[in-house]
Scaffold this motif. Structure first.
Motif, mmCIF file in Angstrom:
data_model
loop_
_atom_site.group_PDB
_atom_site.id
_atom_site.type_symbol
_atom_site.label_atom_id
_atom_site.label_comp_id
_atom_site.label_asym_id
_atom_site.label_seq_id
_atom_site.Cartn_x
_atom_site.Cartn_y
_atom_site.Cartn_z
ATOM 1 N N PHE A 118 6.556 8.440 -40.592
ATOM 2 C CA PHE A 118 7.174 7.418 -39.531
ATOM 3 C C PHE A 118 6.289 6.302 -39.218
ATOM 4 O O PHE A 118 6.888 5.359 -39.164
ATOM 5 N N ILE A 119 4.780 6.596 -39.205
ATOM 6 C CA ILE A 119 4.073 5.464 -38.838
ATOM 7 C C ILE A 119 4.335 4.332 -40.085
ATOM 8 O O ILE A 119 4.452 3.275 -39.790
ATOM 9 N N TRP A 120 4.352 4.944 -41.267
ATOM 10 C CA TRP A 120 4.395 3.915 -42.536
ATOM 11 C C TRP A 120 5.537 3.417 -42.913
ATOM 12 O O TRP A 120 5.765 2.374 -43.531
ATOM 13 N N ILE A 121 6.798 4.165 -42.505
ATOM 14 C CA ILE A 121 8.285 3.591 -42.578
ATOM 15 C C ILE A 121 8.266 2.134 -41.610
ATOM 16 O O ILE A 121 8.521 1.258 -41.963
ATOM 17 N N PHE A 122 7.573 2.100 -40.395
ATOM 18 C CA PHE A 122 7.588 1.074 -39.682
ATOM 19 C C PHE A 122 6.684 0.072 -40.133
ATOM 20 O O PHE A 122 6.948 -1.221 -40.286
ATOM 21 N N MET A 123 5.576 0.444 -40.735
ATOM 22 C CA MET A 123 4.552 -0.552 -41.321
ATOM 23 C C MET A 123 5.252 -1.158 -42.449
ATOM 24 O O MET A 123 5.024 -2.459 -42.915
ATOM 25 N N TYR A 124 6.050 -0.608 -43.393
ATOM 26 C CA TYR A 124 6.695 -1.118 -44.574
ATOM 27 C C TYR A 124 8.065 -1.766 -44.176
ATOM 28 O O TYR A 124 8.543 -2.145 -45.350
ATOM 29 N N ASP A 125 8.478 -1.667 -42.928
ATOM 30 C CA ASP A 125 9.844 -2.197 -42.545
ATOM 31 C C ASP A 125 9.777 -3.783 -43.062
ATOM 32 O O ASP A 125 8.847 -4.631 -42.992
ATOM 33 N N PRO A 126 10.692 -4.064 -44.026
ATOM 34 C CA PRO A 126 11.006 -5.608 -44.576
ATOM 35 C C PRO A 126 11.035 -6.614 -43.426
ATOM 36 O O PRO A 126 10.711 -7.928 -43.543
ATOM 37 N N SER A 127 11.839 -6.192 -42.302
ATOM 38 C CA SER A 127 11.905 -7.341 -41.524
ATOM 39 C C SER A 127 10.871 -7.400 -40.106
ATOM 40 O O SER A 127 10.402 -8.438 -39.971
ATOM 41 N N LEU A 135 1.542 -10.808 -43.807
ATOM 42 C CA LEU A 135 1.851 -11.618 -45.099
ATOM 43 C C LEU A 135 2.192 -12.993 -44.758
ATOM 44 O O LEU A 135 1.854 -13.912 -45.118
ATOM 45 N N GLN A 136 3.393 -12.857 -43.882
ATOM 46 C CA GLN A 136 4.003 -14.211 -43.495
ATOM 47 C C GLN A 136 3.058 -14.991 -42.648
ATOM 48 O O GLN A 136 2.805 -16.235 -42.710
ATOM 49 N N LYS A 137 2.302 -14.400 -41.671
ATOM 50 C CA LYS A 137 1.488 -14.969 -40.872
ATOM 51 C C LYS A 137 0.156 -15.804 -42.008
ATOM 52 O O LYS A 137 -0.386 -16.934 -41.324
ATOM 53 N N LEU A 138 -0.083 -14.970 -42.842
ATOM 54 C CA LEU A 138 -1.078 -15.740 -43.737
ATOM 55 C C LEU A 138 -0.513 -16.650 -44.809
ATOM 56 O O LEU A 138 -1.509 -17.071 -45.624
ATOM 57 N N GLY A 139 0.640 -16.912 -44.535
ATOM 58 C CA GLY A 139 1.335 -17.944 -45.747
ATOM 59 C C GLY A 139 1.706 -17.181 -46.881
ATOM 60 O O GLY A 139 1.554 -18.002 -47.986
ATOM 61 N N LEU A 143 4.356 -12.562 -51.393
ATOM 62 C CA LEU A 143 4.116 -11.218 -51.773
ATOM 63 C C LEU A 143 4.856 -10.233 -50.698
ATOM 64 O O LEU A 143 4.765 -8.856 -50.915
ATOM 65 N N GLN A 144 5.852 -10.550 -50.066
ATOM 66 C CA GLN A 144 6.635 -9.994 -49.039
ATOM 67 C C GLN A 144 7.441 -8.968 -49.803
ATOM 68 O O GLN A 144 8.190 -9.630 -50.848
ATOM 69 N N HIS A 145 7.782 -7.791 -49.674
ATOM 70 C CA HIS A 145 8.579 -6.772 -50.324
ATOM 71 C C HIS A 145 9.383 -6.088 -49.420
ATOM 72 O O HIS A 145 9.008 -5.675 -48.197
ATOM 73 N N SER A 146 10.579 -5.469 -49.876
ATOM 74 C CA SER A 146 10.988 -4.363 -49.413
ATOM 75 C C SER A 146 10.140 -3.101 -49.956
ATOM 76 O O SER A 146 10.416 -2.341 -50.916
ATOM 77 N N TRP A 147 9.267 -2.662 -49.243
ATOM 78 C CA TRP A 147 8.124 -1.728 -50.169
ATOM 79 C C TRP A 147 8.824 -0.387 -50.517
ATOM 80 O O TRP A 147 8.396 0.149 -51.365
ATOM 81 N N LEU A 148 9.638 0.235 -49.818
ATOM 82 C CA LEU A 148 10.385 1.249 -49.921
ATOM 83 C C LEU A 148 11.956 1.270 -50.430
ATOM 84 O O LEU A 148 12.432 2.117 -50.885
ATOM 85 N N GLY A 149 12.272 -0.038 -50.584
ATOM 86 C CA GLY A 149 13.515 -0.148 -51.186
ATOM 87 C C GLY A 149 13.840 -0.954 -52.725
ATOM 88 O O GLY A 149 14.829 -0.754 -53.225
#
Length: 291
Positions: A118-127, A135-139, A143-149
């Motif tokens: 559950f911790i990593w489901i939240f970490m991997y949430d695409p939104s 990754l967004q804050k670093l520009g 590299l953004q993904h739907s990591w589990l989708g």
């Protein structure tokens, strides 16, 4: 022989537990694998090797589950072993700071797998997940993904979670192995002018081979039998992209009610694990002898 007769009785409880909880279920699974039992009905038909023939020759889901299991296991074994060995080399000395970091790295191991999931489901949430927001804050939006989708990377995303959760556990084994190496050997290597890499290759690694054998075997079994982490994170999805053999077995038995077919997959599962573990021990022992 009489004086050892009493000692035999101490073996009886363990032997009974082994017979009841391992031998009997294994034989039962072997027998059920030759039937079409649905797990509910008292009646079933004898189908012989049909379950094995269909599974090996015609079942695309089984083939995908086996392929996913190999990818998952290779990723976990390679990266978990590498990271744990690196951390062990850095933290081998018994200083207060090193002991603190050891405890910090070991902490995820004692967290329940479902909680880790559950911790990593939240970490991997695409939104709103931490990873994509970082990754967004670093520009680095590219590299953004739907990591589990994403079917291409979902299995590796979960494998990374396994590495994160259990690297500290395996690190302890390597630290114990490193601390058992006589310090005098390093002094001799330093006097002889050996570099750090030469010292590691000629002194550390050969004497660490027993620990590496244990780590490789344990990590392989651990990753091949992974179940709760994947079940909680993706349940084998999307489109069977993260379904491994243990999940396949669970779905066939408790969702499709094909207990005979699931028993056949369990037998093959056991044979695959036994074969891989045997080959690992042979390879690592051979490498140890050549040093």
């Amino acid at each position: 022989m009489r004086k050892y007769r009493g000692l035999i009785f101490f073996l009886v409880p363990g032997l009974l537990m082994y017979l009841v909880f391992f031998v009997t279920p294994t034989l039962s699974a072997l027998g059920l694998s030759l039937t079409d039992w649905n797990g509910i009905s008292p009646d079933y038909n004898w189908v012989g090797l049909d379950n094995y023939k269909f599974m090996i020759g015609q079942d695309p889901v089984f083939h995908q589950a086996l392929g996913n299991n190999i990818k998952y296991t290779l990723f976990v074994v390679i990266f978990q072993t590498a990271f744990s060995l690196l951390f062990a080399l850095l933290l081998v000395k018994n200083t207060r700071l090193n002991i603190f970091y050891r405890a910090l790295f070991f902490l995820p191991t004692i967290i329940a797998s479902v909680s880790v999931a559950f911790i990593w489901i939240f970490m991997y949430d695409p939104s709103i997940g931490f990873l994509n927001l970082t990754l967004q804050k670093l520009g680095l939006e590219v590299l953004q993904h739907s990591w589990l989708g994403d079917k291409k990377i979902a299995i590796y995303s979960i494998a990374f979670v396994q590495v994160w959760a259990h690297t500290g556990q395996v690190m302890v084994i390597f630290i114990a192995g490193l601390q058992s190496i006589p310090h005098s050997l390093y002094e001799v290597a330093r006097i002889e002018g050996a570099s750090r890499w030469q010292t590691f290759r000629r002194v550390t690694w050969p004497l660490l081979a027993p620990s590496a054998t244990i780590v490789a075997a344990y990590t392989t079994l651990q990753s091949f039998k992974a179940f709760d982490l994947i079940l909680a994170m993706t349940d084998g999805g999307p489109s069977y992209a993260t379904e491994i053999l243990s999940i396949f077995l669970y779905h066939e038995a408790f969702r499709n009610f094909k207990f005979g077919y699931a028993s056949a997959s369990a037998v093959l599962f056991m044979l695959i694990i036994a074969s891989i573990t045997y080959m690992q021990f042979k390879i690592l022992r051979a490498n140890r002898v050549t040093y």
